[in-house]
Design a protein around this motif. Structure first.
Motif, short mmCIF file in Angstrom:
data_model
loop_
_atom_site.label_atom_id
_atom_site.label_comp_id
_atom_site.label_asym_id
_atom_site.label_seq_id
_atom_site.Cartn_x
_atom_site.Cartn_y
_atom_site.Cartn_z
N ARG A 45 28.05 -43.09 -92.13
CA ARG A 45 28.03 -41.59 -91.79
C ARG A 45 29.48 -41.01 -91.38
O ARG A 45 30.10 -40.04 -91.99
N TRP A 94 20.84 -29.17 -90.68
CA TRP A 94 21.08 -30.75 -90.21
C TRP A 94 21.84 -30.90 -89.03
O TRP A 94 21.46 -31.69 -88.24
N ARG A 95 23.00 -30.08 -88.87
CA ARG A 95 23.93 -30.30 -87.71
C ARG A 95 23.08 -29.98 -86.35
O ARG A 95 23.02 -30.54 -85.46
N ARG A 98 20.18 -32.50 -85.82
CA ARG A 98 20.83 -33.73 -85.41
C ARG A 98 20.93 -33.64 -83.62
O ARG A 98 20.69 -34.64 -82.90
N GLU A 127 17.38 -33.63 -82.32
CA GLU A 127 17.10 -35.12 -82.19
C GLU A 127 17.80 -35.81 -81.10
O GLU A 127 17.14 -36.85 -80.39
N GLN A 128 19.12 -35.58 -80.86
CA GLN A 128 20.00 -36.37 -79.93
C GLN A 128 19.38 -35.99 -78.51
O GLN A 128 19.12 -36.87 -77.80
#
Lengths: 591, 591
Positions: free
Chosen positions: A58, B47-48, B51, B54-55
């Motif tokens: 990434r 997507w940012r 993420r 998700e984190q």
């Protein structure tokens, strides 16, 4: 993390079917488990490594200016029909139908989806260049899943797609990606060679390179020149056109290379080549048998191979000591598939059994390898059982209408690029591949942009893959010994393994806890073996897991001493706990 | 990042079929695009955000001691057959066959896979408790995909599975997960209610809670008590057993609640209830029509509904002003599926058209809701076209063998838990659900451990899901206005939007670049709108993207002044660039 709660079920023995070292060790270290053939669960330790590999990929992708996104795995079959790959991809494409009976493919790659996405949003050259990437689970129904994560049916992949206004821009993007790939593999600790390769099912017009991690278990063979920088996948490696034989071979004399197609040679009428004649060769079906029976060398024999290119039969002629390259034949014919014909099909098509086929009188189209075309006289099948022909003369006894490079290169072949080197072979694991696709997908799916002159053009594309889960195996293949794995610092599941010898010893445990806290607080990732196991079991497991640094805390804990050992070094040192912490920080700073 | 190279194609108008605000705005802000019905591509901005979500999920899961791993999406059908869900899951389970014709399911959830994994490695109570989780793409072939990411067929999910030695341990784990969920949703900026829920296709024995993000578009209704803490999904919310009617209703007088089943009442023989009598009601098929024709209230009518429970017909009686709860009926019958019978099936089973069905003489088994059982006399269908019966008396004219709570709760119902409150309804989006599975899967798949006494027991399991991509939509539903999205800092795709008004103005661009570098170097994520667009377009896009802080750099740049504006505040302030940077750091520190 405390090992007593870690889900890492280690095994003394790996299942006997695990052939590759990486497969055996990842199983034994409790890092992966098979759920179905070619389908694995990544247990917590492997997942930690994969997340670090992902993060390196990434960071380097972001550094090139590529943008991360996520496309779906469920891909409408219509998109694959538009690109023409729905049929061509074959049984490796996982297909399914939804509740409304609509067809979908389960993405093995995303050229279609990304091209359709971009075509809907792309209008002007001002929006270009652009590169998009994702790190995602992919599906490929491999005919023969094997070697653990090396050839799986569900795997993790980074796939990037670039969009440029022209070939120059694509060239620049491709070079930047090539450089990013070199950095990625270096950071992951994997020794790779970039080699010329075949584009396979991805296709494209502009060339492609594979990144091969050298490893004995590798399923690919790469050919590299002993002298120049030439390196290619064997399936693609060029075989240098052979030097034609002299009419009357003479020891030590070399003729200049001639054009491929042998023309009838005038001025030699005085000494005509002998006519072809039948020889009785019952039981001589193989090159070896025939060479023995006819008292000839393998390179004097012409092999005739029948294959079906997109279902259409052709006969391919190579020398007895050479092998047909399916990729090269396919590429010459522009065929999507090439299969060797089975004996029944051969007999039906030619009226002759395998072993006695020959080019003389052959009704199928002939593809003649350079090395056969360059022969003076050869031995070939007569086209009827139990008989061969000798003194068969290419160009006289069969036509040389389609001569080319149709054989696999061989170790020791002259390099196709330089005049000095010869080819050496290595085994490699393909961990990445980059492609200049050109307009292959954009033309078919109509992804166009308006150029500065106001004209509409198809966008130039490239695509760039890295097998992330395969990379995990490649790291393991290149970094292990007989006792277990040896993770490079950058991708290790933990950095330091703190092993108190006896968890019932309060002094040892206090020292271990203190070191654990010190290291963890400074950002070092520590696994502490707090299990009530015998020291031998703990040390064996530590070697197996392969964490870069091991700190053993034993009887000298009372004196403030611990054992410091790096997994990739044989020797260890007894040092103070402070010294151990300093060494760890020093080791960390060079990693 | 520079907006000129960002792939975020904004739209002035969203497709008209986008009903939900989150769906419209995520499309308009260039964050998502549909690839197929219910199947989306997350573009770089989304997507940012994903993420970051998700984190947050990962950090809170790790904090509970859960370990991350990754199981495959391809799941052998045999595992689903072992658990008994291969048939029961229905058409929502995506099924496929591999090249060898072996059946697979594409994982919508992983109880089977994780139980099989753990059973092979689990031996002793010493290895427990343990919780494993993953964040992964899931597949569910929804009958009616809708609302963008809220009901998709491919979606991102966090699923965790816990393993305990007993119910107490499971209770502790469940409570820790409940607390982690509260923290996760709070950190993501989503207002949720934990409610009692139905276990659905996951099943299990120990209860379950859903986490509902309040939102008008929510597909679920949640019922909460106005007085106590009771909160439940409507499909599960208990309806309080009704107070039986008095024989002779009298204004203002309340009778004490009686047992559910009405016993023949002695000592009332002096005044017998009137006998049932037929009334002619042509055209009165609905409760409204019948109430009008018979001059009665909806609550005086007994509705008779025929349904098929796992294919077996039953008749359910509820009051005219109540609705049948499919979940409650299914649960009472222990049925995996419950479908309302269509008119043809009703006619075939009862010999009577829908609209005139009644309990008197009904041959199908009767399920009688509490509120019906409590009626004195009611109006019901006569079981023949165009006729109803009045003075139908429960227990006299039809049996009360199966009385229970078979209706949906209604707003205003008395709270089933406390004596003071009544139920209020809200709409909610289910963003998470946690289950005490007990031994449902471990018993079937034989995941057992040896307890301290040396006996073998099935492990107690829990499972815990969060819809990560759905959470993205829930954040958007709760944080937007008419102009666009308003991201909470913790999950915003960027923190600061630097907008130079004119990119051709060197002073403005120098100021913008300087601020961009200062902020980026300090770890603030900055998007700079370096596009050559009109200011109006830039401001509209900025509002649409919803980055928390916007810094406009315009004509006063020469004086070192910029405009500072928070997306969720109406007012802006003209401040020095240094002051703007300070305010941003201050804003960051409180987030």
């Amino acid at each position: 993390m405390r090992q007593s709660s870690l889900f890492a079920p280690t095994l003394r023995e790996a299942p006997s079917e695990a052939e590759a070292a990486s497969h055996r060790l990842l199983l034994r270290a409790g890092m992966i488990r098979q759920t179905a053939a070619g389908v694995y669960t990544y247990l917590p330790l492997a997942w930690r490594v994969l997340r670090k590999l992902e993060q390196i990929v990434r960071e380097e992708m972001d550094r090139t200016g590529a943008q991360e996104l996520r496309m779906p795995s469920l891909q409408p079959a219509e998109l694959w029909q538009e690109s023409g790959r729905y049929g061509a991809y074959g049984p490796e494409l996982v297909r399914l139908r939804d509740r409304h009976d609509r067809e979908f493919a389960l993405g093995p790659t995303h050229e279609e989806v990304v091209t359709a996405l971009v075509r809907d949003e792309l209008h002007s050259y001002r929006q270009l260049p652009m590169t998009l990437y994702q790190i995602q689970t992919k599906f490929r129904d491999e005919r023969r899943p094997r070697y653990g994560l090396l050839r799986g049916r569900e795997f993790l992949m980074k796939d990037a797609y670039s969009f440029d206004t022209g070939w120059d821009g694509l060239g620049d993007t491709y070079r930047r990606m090539h450089e990013a790939y070199e950095r990625i593999f270096r950071r992951c600790g994997v020794d790779v060679r970039a080699v010329e390769a075949d584009a396979g099912a991805i296709g494209g017009e502009g060339g492609t390179h594979e990144f091969m991690a050298l490893a004995d278990i590798g399923e690919d063979t790469i050919a590299t020149c002993s002298h120049c920088g030439y390196a290619a996948n064997l399936e693609k490696a060029e075989a240098r056109a052979a030097v034609p034989e002299k009419e009357e071979p003479e020891e030590g004399e070399l003729e200049e290379r001639k054009p491929e197609k042998k023309e009838p040679e005038e001025g030699k009428a005085a000494k005509p080549a002998p006519a072809a004649e039948k020889i009785h060769t019952p039981g001589s079906r193989t090159v070896e048998q025939l060479a023995e029976a006819a008292g000839a060398r393998a390179q004097d024999i012409i092999k005739t191979i029948v294959a079906l290119a997109d279902g259409k039969a052709v006969a391919i002629l190579v020398r007895g000591d050479h092998e047909v390259s399916e990729i090269k034949v396919r590429s010459r014919l522009g065929a999507a598939s090439l299969e060797l014909a089975d004996p029944e099909t051969v007999a039906r098509l030619t009226g002759c059994p395998v072993g006695y086929l020959g080019p003389v009188g052959m009704k199928l189209p002939l593809l003649v390898d350079h090395a056969v075309a360059a022969m003076n006289l050869g031995i070939a099948g007569a086209g009827e059982p139990d008989w061969h022909l000798r003194n068969v003369r290419p160009g006289r006894d069969f036509p040389l209408d389609a001569v080319g490079d149709f054989r696999q290169a061989q170790a020791g072949d002259a390099c196709p690029r330089c005049d000095e080197g010869s080819l050496r072979f290595y085994r490699g694991i393909e961990v990445g591949q980059i492609f200049k696709l050109g307009t292959k997908y954009s033309a078919k799916l109509n992804a166009v942009f308006t150029n500065p002159e106001g004209q509409v053009e198809p966008v130039l594309m490239g695509c760039y893959g890295i097998g992330v889960s395969r990379l995990l195996s490649a790291v393991a293949e290149q970094h292990h010994d007989e006792a277990g794995l040896i993770w490079p610092w950058a991708v290790a599941p933990f950095h330091v393994h703190v092993v108190p010898v006896s968890v019932r010893d309060e002094v040892q445990m206090a020292a271990a806890e203190s070191l654990y806290r010190t290291l963890t607080d400074s950002g070092v990732e520590v696994l502490m073996d707090d299990r009530e196991e015998r020291p031998g079991v703990k040390f064996k497991d530590a070697d197996l897991l392969g964490i870069p640094i091991r700190i053993v805390i034993g009887k000298q804990a009372g004196e403030g001493l611990v054992e410091y050992k790096e997994r990739n070094q044989a020797e260890s040192a007894v040092v103070t706990a402070e010294e151990a912490a300093d060494r760890i920080q020093a080791r960390r700073n060079v990693s």
